[in-house]
Motif scaffolding. Structure first.
Motif, PDB file in Angstrom:
ATOM      1  N   ARG A 205      -7.126   9.579  -7.070  1.00  0.00           N
ATOM      2  CA  ARG A 205      -8.555   9.637  -6.810  1.00  0.00           C
ATOM      3  C   ARG A 205      -8.861   9.705  -5.322  1.00  0.00           C
ATOM      4  NH1 ARG A 205      -9.629   6.126 -11.450  1.00  0.00           N
ATOM      5  NH2 ARG A 205      -9.384   4.283 -10.136  1.00  0.00           N
ATOM      6  N   HIS A 206      -7.872   9.442  -4.474  1.00  0.00           N
ATOM      7  CA  HIS A 206      -8.093   9.424  -3.037  1.00  0.00           C
ATOM      8  C   HIS A 206      -7.392  10.591  -2.361  1.00  0.00           C
ATOM      9  CE1 HIS A 206      -8.996   5.250  -4.179  1.00  0.00           C
ATOM     10  NE2 HIS A 206      -9.733   5.185  -3.077  1.00  0.00           N
ATOM     11  N   ARG A 207      -7.809  10.892  -1.134  1.00  0.00           N
ATOM     12  CA  ARG A 207      -7.175  11.953  -0.361  1.00  0.00           C
ATOM     13  C   ARG A 207      -5.749  11.544  -0.010  1.00  0.00           C
ATOM     14  NH1 ARG A 207     -11.683  13.563   4.059  1.00  0.00           N
ATOM     15  NH2 ARG A 207     -10.415  15.453   4.244  1.00  0.00           N
ATOM     16  N   PRO A 208      -4.864  12.510   0.204  1.00  0.00           N
ATOM     17  CA  PRO A 208      -3.429  12.207   0.334  1.00  0.00           C
ATOM     18  C   PRO A 208      -3.082  11.239   1.457  1.00  0.00           C
ATOM     19  CG  PRO A 208      -3.772  14.561   0.034  1.00  0.00           C
ATOM     20  CD  PRO A 208      -5.126  13.966   0.233  1.00  0.00           C
ATOM     21  N   PHE A 209      -3.890  11.209   2.521  1.00  0.00           N
ATOM     22  CA  PHE A 209      -3.530  10.362   3.651  1.00  0.00           C
ATOM     23  C   PHE A 209      -4.168   8.973   3.599  1.00  0.00           C
ATOM     24  CE2 PHE A 209      -7.120  13.029   4.791  1.00  0.00           C
ATOM     25  CZ  PHE A 209      -8.063  12.092   5.182  1.00  0.00           C
ATOM     26  N   VAL A 210      -4.977   8.681   2.556  1.00  0.00           N
ATOM     27  CA  VAL A 210      -5.665   7.395   2.451  1.00  0.00           C
ATOM     28  C   VAL A 210      -4.726   6.340   1.859  1.00  0.00           C
ATOM     29  CG1 VAL A 210      -7.563   6.144   1.356  1.00  0.00           C
ATOM     30  CG2 VAL A 210      -7.920   8.473   2.204  1.00  0.00           C
TER      31      VAL A 210
ATOM     32  N   VAL B 254       0.850  -1.193   0.000  1.00  0.00           N
ATOM     33  CA  VAL B 254       0.000   0.000   0.000  1.00  0.00           C
ATOM     34  C   VAL B 254       0.884   1.241   0.000  1.00  0.00           C
ATOM     35  CG1 VAL B 254      -1.864  -1.181   1.203  1.00  0.00           C
ATOM     36  CG2 VAL B 254      -0.166   0.077   2.515  1.00  0.00           C
ATOM     37  N   LEU B 255       0.332   2.334  -0.526  1.00  0.00           N
ATOM     38  CA  LEU B 255       1.068   3.604  -0.625  1.00  0.00           C
ATOM     39  C   LEU B 255       0.211   4.733  -0.072  1.00  0.00           C
ATOM     40  CD1 LEU B 255       3.206   4.855  -3.573  1.00  0.00           C
ATOM     41  CD2 LEU B 255       1.399   6.330  -2.688  1.00  0.00           C
ATOM     42  N   VAL B 256       0.810   5.599   0.763  1.00  0.00           N
ATOM     43  CA  VAL B 256       0.160   6.792   1.289  1.00  0.00           C
ATOM     44  C   VAL B 256       0.817   7.989   0.613  1.00  0.00           C
ATOM     45  CG1 VAL B 256      -0.376   8.156   3.333  1.00  0.00           C
ATOM     46  CG2 VAL B 256      -0.328   5.662   3.480  1.00  0.00           C
TER      47      VAL B 256
ATOM     48  N   VAL C 184      -3.601   3.363  -0.340  1.00  0.00           N
ATOM     49  CA  VAL C 184      -4.100   2.793  -1.591  1.00  0.00           C
ATOM     50  C   VAL C 184      -3.294   1.536  -1.904  1.00  0.00           C
ATOM     51  CG1 VAL C 184      -4.395   3.153  -4.065  1.00  0.00           C
ATOM     52  CG2 VAL C 184      -4.822   5.027  -2.476  1.00  0.00           C
ATOM     53  N   THR C 185      -4.013   0.431  -2.171  1.00  0.00           N
ATOM     54  CA  THR C 185      -3.326  -0.813  -2.515  1.00  0.00           C
ATOM     55  C   THR C 185      -2.782  -0.720  -3.937  1.00  0.00           C
ATOM     56  OG1 THR C 185      -4.759  -2.104  -1.053  1.00  0.00           O
ATOM     57  CG2 THR C 185      -3.583  -3.307  -2.771  1.00  0.00           C
ATOM     58  N   ILE C 186      -1.469  -0.899  -4.050  1.00  0.00           N
ATOM     59  CA  ILE C 186      -0.820  -0.815  -5.352  1.00  0.00           C
ATOM     60  C   ILE C 186      -0.801  -2.167  -6.037  1.00  0.00           C
ATOM     61  CG2 ILE C 186       1.316  -0.208  -6.541  1.00  0.00           C
ATOM     62  CD1 ILE C 186      -0.219   2.110  -5.188  1.00  0.00           C
TER      63      ILE C 186
ATOM     64  N   ARG D 217      -2.083   2.726 -13.965  1.00  0.00           N
ATOM     65  CA  ARG D 217      -3.348   2.444 -13.285  1.00  0.00           C
ATOM     66  C   ARG D 217      -3.258   2.777 -11.795  1.00  0.00           C
ATOM     67  NH1 ARG D 217      -3.903  -2.478 -14.773  1.00  0.00           N
ATOM     68  NH2 ARG D 217      -3.136  -3.506 -12.875  1.00  0.00           N
ATOM     69  N   ALA D 218      -2.144   2.421 -11.176  1.00  0.00           N
ATOM     70  CA  ALA D 218      -1.959   2.724  -9.754  1.00  0.00           C
ATOM     71  C   ALA D 218      -1.908   4.223  -9.515  1.00  0.00           C
ATOM     72  CB  ALA D 218      -0.687   2.056  -9.252  1.00  0.00           C
ATOM     73  N   GLU D 219      -1.263   4.950 -10.430  1.00  0.00           N
ATOM     74  CA  GLU D 219      -1.160   6.403 -10.275  1.00  0.00           C
ATOM     75  C   GLU D 219      -2.540   7.050 -10.339  1.00  0.00           C
ATOM     76  OE1 GLU D 219       1.680  10.018 -11.980  1.00  0.00           O
ATOM     77  OE2 GLU D 219       1.343   8.224 -13.193  1.00  0.00           O
ATOM     78  N   ARG D 220      -3.367   6.585 -11.256  1.00  0.00           N
ATOM     79  CA  ARG D 220      -4.730   7.124 -11.340  1.00  0.00           C
ATOM     80  C   ARG D 220      -5.512   6.821 -10.069  1.00  0.00           C
ATOM     81  NH1 ARG D 220      -4.329   4.978 -16.638  1.00  0.00           N
ATOM     82  NH2 ARG D 220      -5.521   3.126 -15.988  1.00  0.00           N
ATOM     83  N   GLU D 221      -5.348   5.607  -9.543  1.00  0.00           N
ATOM     84  CA  GLU D 221      -6.046   5.222  -8.328  1.00  0.00           C
ATOM     85  C   GLU D 221      -5.596   6.085  -7.146  1.00  0.00           C
ATOM     86  OE1 GLU D 221      -8.776   2.748  -6.213  1.00  0.00           O
ATOM     87  OE2 GLU D 221      -8.415   3.030  -8.356  1.00  0.00           O
TER      88      GLU D 221
END
Length: 649
Positions: free
Chosen positions: A123-128, A87-89, A130-132, A116-120
């Motif tokens: 789409r989310h707030r900076p602190f959320v 995951v990446l924050v 995201v599963t890469i 695809r990961a960059e777009r995902e």
């Protein structure tokens, strides 16, 4: 000009009144303010404290462990295995592109996956988080963990995912899970909040789908403290949810694996039932597919290969495939004629190879004819003319009623996807669906399982079990839920005349045990294991006059998808039936050559509780059979280990 004292006194009185009014108003306002403050601080303090906490404390759902699916002996067919993911924050990692490119130096990431990961991420707030990428192996996770200090914001995590250790063997019955889609949510009136959890998986087909509510379990939760912008600060407490129910099925892994392997690379289906309980021991549909591909996220190329395969590997032919039952349906016609009083045991019908009805000639499969046959020899040799004659006497109404009594044309209540009810045609059906009246030719065609009649392999297995027991057996697939055994129904008698039933059973015995029987080549020589059965071949397309003129005379000269379907039904041992088997080989040609040998091998495996015993076969066949059994044994092998299939989607 100096004002008179009298005027000054009047002005002073007015000022005093105004001051008094203003002061009183101020006192009233101050009193009201004090009372309101007292109400807020004392009377409503708890309410406002709760509102403040709700702005500070969030409740997050915790997905429960999905229930395990087992076979009848306790072997795990569907389990949960650890799923390693990254995951990446964004606020910690900085520029997403640069962070992803650094990650790609440690684990394989294609340019498409990075984009695809960059777009995902964006789409989310900076602190959320995201599963890469997920479904990593331990070596990949270890590399990322070792380099974590040099990659802020990138963290390896561990979760759970579904795994099917026997791969393709149970793909159609057990099914598979996948991420919740918009279509899934739209199909539900009030979706479970669990379904809103990112990457949450639910059943898509088979038992995984039909028993989703039992398998899913109930959510747990954790309370977390967040700051003003919603960032998680700390976890306050956690309560785990209740795991889903564990299901034990009636399916037997050993028999299921053998049946699927025995079907080989053909487009075919096999069903094995216990005739006394209705327990389905095997339900194989070939070719199959690996359900783990769907859990991991199947590639476009892999999905296209399954979708475009003319053998339809994603279809559960055992319950979804509806086929003309061919001569296996003659069992129904015979019982309808005898139960209706239109035939006797000693009566013989002459078969010259055809029959004339209403100016039309209906041929027997043996154009030279069978001579004079009774019900036993007609079943053994599969004489069409005998059943044409019985159908004219009996009529479609009685044939339709007997077919339903035998379990045909019914949709069985099993936790499987897309169960077909087949088709048990009647006068009313043709009038409603075709806008035409039933004619005698329709009855003639139906009498040998052609025309409008359609049956599934499961229905044919039920029919065979009912013939073997004279009871209204129903198929059963779930043995227990959370170790609580599901009640076994008390199957009522069918009420068939035992003498009539015995004649049909004798005919089925001679199918594979009389030298004139259509399945004599697939006989069982061990008397304790002998089977009774019925062959069938259902026409898909007829050979045209042009094709005959060009020299095409046989089924094997036609393209594969125009050949007849091959069918066989049987039960064994014939003296005290325990198992019923039905086989359909799509475009296999003759039931005696394509379906009966498979059924014999499977019913011997069921009786032997393992691989078929070679000594049960005729001596001239044993070398070939022994080689086949050895090949299948090597092919089946043990269950696939989860670690050998783990890989990123």
């Amino acid at each position: 000009m100096k004002r008179p004292p009298k005027d000054n006194e009047e002005s002073a009185r007015k000022i005093s009144r105004r001051a008094a009014l203003l002061g009183g108003a101020q006192l009233v306002f101050a009193g009201a303010l004090v009372l309101r403050m007292r109400s807020l601080q004392l009377g409503q303090a708890e309410e406002f404290r709760l509102l403040a906490d709700e702005n500070r404390i969030n409740i997050r759902l915790l997905p429960p462990a999905r229930g395990t699916i087992l076979d009848r002996s306790g072997l795990v067919l569907a389990s949960n295995v650890q799923n390693y993911r990254i995951v990446l924050v964004r606020e910690d990692a900085g520029a997403p592109r640069a962070a992803l490119e650094r990650l790609a130096e440690l684990i394989p990431l294609t340019e498409e996956e990075i984009e695809r990961a960059e777009r995902e991420i964006m789409r989310h707030r900076p602190f959320v988080p995201v599963t890469i990428v997920d479904q990593l192996n331990w070596e990949e996770v270890a590399r990322v963990a070792a380099n974590a200090p040099a990659m802020p914001g990138i963290t390896p995590e561990v979760g759970w995912t579904r795994f099917y250790p026997f791969g393709a063997e149970f793909a159609h019955s057990v099914g598979y899970v996948g991420p919740v889609s918009e279509r899934d949510l739209e199909a539900l009136e009030s979706p479970d909040p669990l379904l809103m959890i990112p990457r949450f998986q639910i059943g898509k087909i088979g038992i995984e789908r039909e028993m989703e509510d039992d398998l899913r379990g109930s959510a747990g939760h954790r309370r977390i403290e967040v700051n003003a912008v919603g960032r998680e600060m700390r976890e306050l407490d956690r309560q785990e949810g209740d795991a889903g129910a564990n299901l034990q099925l009636t399916l037997d892994r050993s028999l299921q694996a053998f049946a699927l392997a025995r079907l080989g690379d053909q487009s075919a289906a096999a069903v094995v039932m216990e005739v006394q309980t209705g327990n389905v021991l095997a339900m194989a549909s070939a070719p199959s597919f690996d359900p783990n591909l769907f859990v991991r996220g199947i590639s476009v190329a892999d999905y296209a290969g399954l979708r475009d395969n003319e053998y339809r590997p994603m279809s559960n032919k055992a319950v979804q495939g509806a086929y003309p039952p061919g001569s296996t349906f003659k069992i129904v016609t015979a019982m309808a004629a005898f139960e209706g009083g239109f035939a006797t045991q000693d009566e013989r019908v002459f078969c010259p190879g055809h029959i004339e009805i209403s100016g039309r000639r209906f041929h027997c499969w043996n154009r030279g004819g069978h001579g004079r046959v009774n019900v036993t020899s007609a079943l053994a040799e599969s004489c069409d003319v005998y059943f044409y004659e019985m159908a004219q006497r009996t009529g479609i109404d009685r044939i339709n009623a007997m077919a339903e009594r035998m379990g045909l044309g019914l949709r069985y209540d099993l936790p499987l996807s897309g169960i077909s009810s087949g088709l048990n045609p009647s006068r009313e059906w043709k009038r409603d669906r075709r806008g035409a009246e039933w004619v005698v030719g329709d009855t003639i065609n139906a009498s040998i399982g052609q025309g409008f009649v359609l049956s599934t392999p499961l229905q044919l297995a039920v029919m065979t079990a009912r013939i073997a027991t004279n009871r209204a057996i129903l198929p059963r697939l779930v043995h227990s839920i959370n170790d609580i055994e599901q009640p076994l129904p008390e199957y009522p008698p069918l009420g068939l005349n035992p003498a009539h039933l015995a004649m049909v059973q004798r005919g089925m015995f001679e199918v594979s045990n009389s030298q004139r029987g259509t399945a004599y080549a697939s006989r069982i020589v061990d008397e304790a294991m002998r089977m009774s059965g019925k062959t069938g071949s259902s026409q898909v397309f007829s050979i045209t006059a042009a094709e005959r003129a060009s020299g095409i005379r046989r089924q094997d000269q036609l393209p594969w998808n125009r050949r007849d379907h091959a069918l066989f039904v049987c039960y064994a041992p014939e003296s005290a039936p325990r198992y019923a088997v039905s086989i359909v080989v799509e475009h296999g040609g003759g039931g005696s050559s394509a379906a009966a040998p498979i059924a014999r091998d499977i019913i011997l495996a069921a009786q032997n509780g393992g691989l078929p015993p070679v000594e049960a076969y005729p001596a001239p066949q044993r070398n070939r059979i022994e080689s086949m059994i050895r090949t299948i044994s090597d092919q089946i092998g043990p269950a696939v280990a989860a670690s050998s299939l783990r890989g990123r989607a």
